[in-house]
Design a protein around this motif. Structure first.
Motif, PDB file in Angstrom:
ATOM      1  N   ARG A  62     -40.393 -40.598 -11.092  1.00  0.00           N
ATOM      2  CA  ARG A  62     -39.289 -39.809 -11.228  1.00  0.00           C
ATOM      3  C   ARG A  62     -39.368 -38.693 -10.424  1.00  0.00           C
ATOM      4  O   ARG A  62     -40.169 -38.042 -10.015  1.00  0.00           O
ATOM      5  N   LEU A  63     -37.987 -38.611  -9.736  1.00  0.00           N
ATOM      6  CA  LEU A  63     -37.844 -37.391  -8.708  1.00  0.00           C
ATOM      7  C   LEU A  63     -37.202 -36.306  -9.330  1.00  0.00           C
ATOM      8  O   LEU A  63     -36.114 -36.237  -9.911  1.00  0.00           O
ATOM      9  N   THR A  64     -37.767 -34.922  -8.993  1.00  0.00           N
ATOM     10  CA  THR A  64     -37.392 -33.717  -9.290  1.00  0.00           C
ATOM     11  C   THR A  64     -36.871 -33.179  -8.185  1.00  0.00           C
ATOM     12  O   THR A  64     -37.681 -32.817  -7.370  1.00  0.00           O
ATOM     13  N   ARG A  65     -35.374 -32.818  -7.851  1.00  0.00           N
ATOM     14  CA  ARG A  65     -34.900 -32.407  -6.843  1.00  0.00           C
ATOM     15  C   ARG A  65     -34.968 -30.755  -6.902  1.00  0.00           C
ATOM     16  O   ARG A  65     -34.743 -30.191  -8.015  1.00  0.00           O
ATOM     17  N   LYS A 111     -30.605 -40.563  -0.944  1.00  0.00           N
ATOM     18  CA  LYS A 111     -31.179 -41.491  -1.933  1.00  0.00           C
ATOM     19  C   LYS A 111     -32.233 -42.253  -1.300  1.00  0.00           C
ATOM     20  O   LYS A 111     -33.031 -42.994  -1.963  1.00  0.00           O
ATOM     21  N   PHE A 137     -34.094 -44.237  -4.522  1.00  0.00           N
ATOM     22  CA  PHE A 137     -33.738 -43.747  -5.745  1.00  0.00           C
ATOM     23  C   PHE A 137     -32.628 -44.085  -6.379  1.00  0.00           C
ATOM     24  O   PHE A 137     -31.445 -44.574  -5.594  1.00  0.00           O
ATOM     25  N   ASP A 139     -29.396 -44.012  -9.317  1.00  0.00           N
ATOM     26  CA  ASP A 139     -28.362 -42.952  -9.692  1.00  0.00           C
ATOM     27  C   ASP A 139     -29.063 -41.866 -10.497  1.00  0.00           C
ATOM     28  O   ASP A 139     -28.612 -40.745 -10.894  1.00  0.00           O
ATOM     29  N   ASP A 141     -32.194 -40.917 -10.066  1.00  0.00           N
ATOM     30  CA  ASP A 141     -33.378 -40.439  -9.360  1.00  0.00           C
ATOM     31  C   ASP A 141     -34.528 -41.057  -9.973  1.00  0.00           C
ATOM     32  O   ASP A 141     -35.678 -40.335  -9.659  1.00  0.00           O
ATOM     33  N   THR A 143     -37.499 -44.221  -9.436  1.00  0.00           N
ATOM     34  CA  THR A 143     -37.997 -45.102  -8.269  1.00  0.00           C
ATOM     35  C   THR A 143     -39.311 -45.832  -8.781  1.00  0.00           C
ATOM     36  O   THR A 143     -39.681 -45.513  -9.682  1.00  0.00           O
TER      37      THR A 143
END
Length: 204
Positions: A62-65, A111, A137, A139, A141, A143
């Motif tokens: 999981r991506l945390t921006r 993305k 990623f 929608d 985020d 992956t």
């Protein structure tokens, strides 16, 4: 790029006989790389080396921006620097251990991104400088990190390329024996004595 009154776009490739010349712009300066099919490295090329594919190194992440776009300047293989946007931090679990990796891109809203990472196999089984992994990623985020697709940067094969090196935050203490192994040109590598293995499929 100009030659004999003609203007060519950056990253053009010119082919003549047994040589190919790549001309491109980098950091505001013109760069030229010559590929010579008569070079000893070209004649001695016997293929790349990979670990056997292993599903244990295919994990969800999981991506945390960051709340606002942030940039980070990374050192490179030829003692220069390159600046990227930090797309975010990837949280994942590998062999029961929770880990994090930063990923980077030229576009802060991208993305897709690249992970420059290094693990404890570096220097013995994999490239001392570290490896790269491409990620994309959905929608939300989310992956999947497939370390079987980890690959060496171009500087593994020649000292000419200007390759970003993994930041300290991406230097892991765990072993990730997946993806591409060390290239034989690196002195002292055990890969000199290993037969070439079948490569894993390259990422689309």
């Amino acid at each position: 790029l100009a030659e004999s009154g003609k203007i060519y776009p950056s990253d053009s490739i010119f082919v003549a006989d047994y040589r190919a010349t790549r001309a491109y712009e980098q950091e505001g300066q013109g760069e030229v790389i010559v590929f010579d099919q008569r070079a000893a490295e070209f004649k001695g090329f016997s293929g790349l080396r990979y670990y056997e594919p292993d599903g244990a190194f295919v994990v969800p992440a999981r991506l945390t921006r960051p709340p606002t776009p942030e940039q980070e300047t990374l050192p490179t293989s030829i003692e220069r620097t390159k600046t990227f946007y930090i797309i975010g931090t990837l949280d994942f679990e590998l062999n029961g251990q929770k880990l994090q990796l930063r990923c980077y891109s030229w576009d802060p809203k991208s993305k897709e991104a690249t992970v420059f990472f290094k693990d404890s196999t570096a220097g013995a089984e994999t490239l001392p400088a570290g490896r790269y992994l491409e990620v994309s990623f959905d929608d939300n985020d989310a992956t999947t990190l497939d370390f079987n697709r980890a690959y060496n940067p171009y500087c593994a094969y020649t000292d000419t390329y200007n390759c970003p090196l993994p930041p300290k935050s991406n230097q892991l203490s765990v072993a990730i024996p997946a993806g591409e192994k060390i290239y034989p040109r690196v002195a002292g590598a055990q890969a000199h004595a290993e037969p070439a293995a079948e490569p894993t499929p390259s990422a689309p």
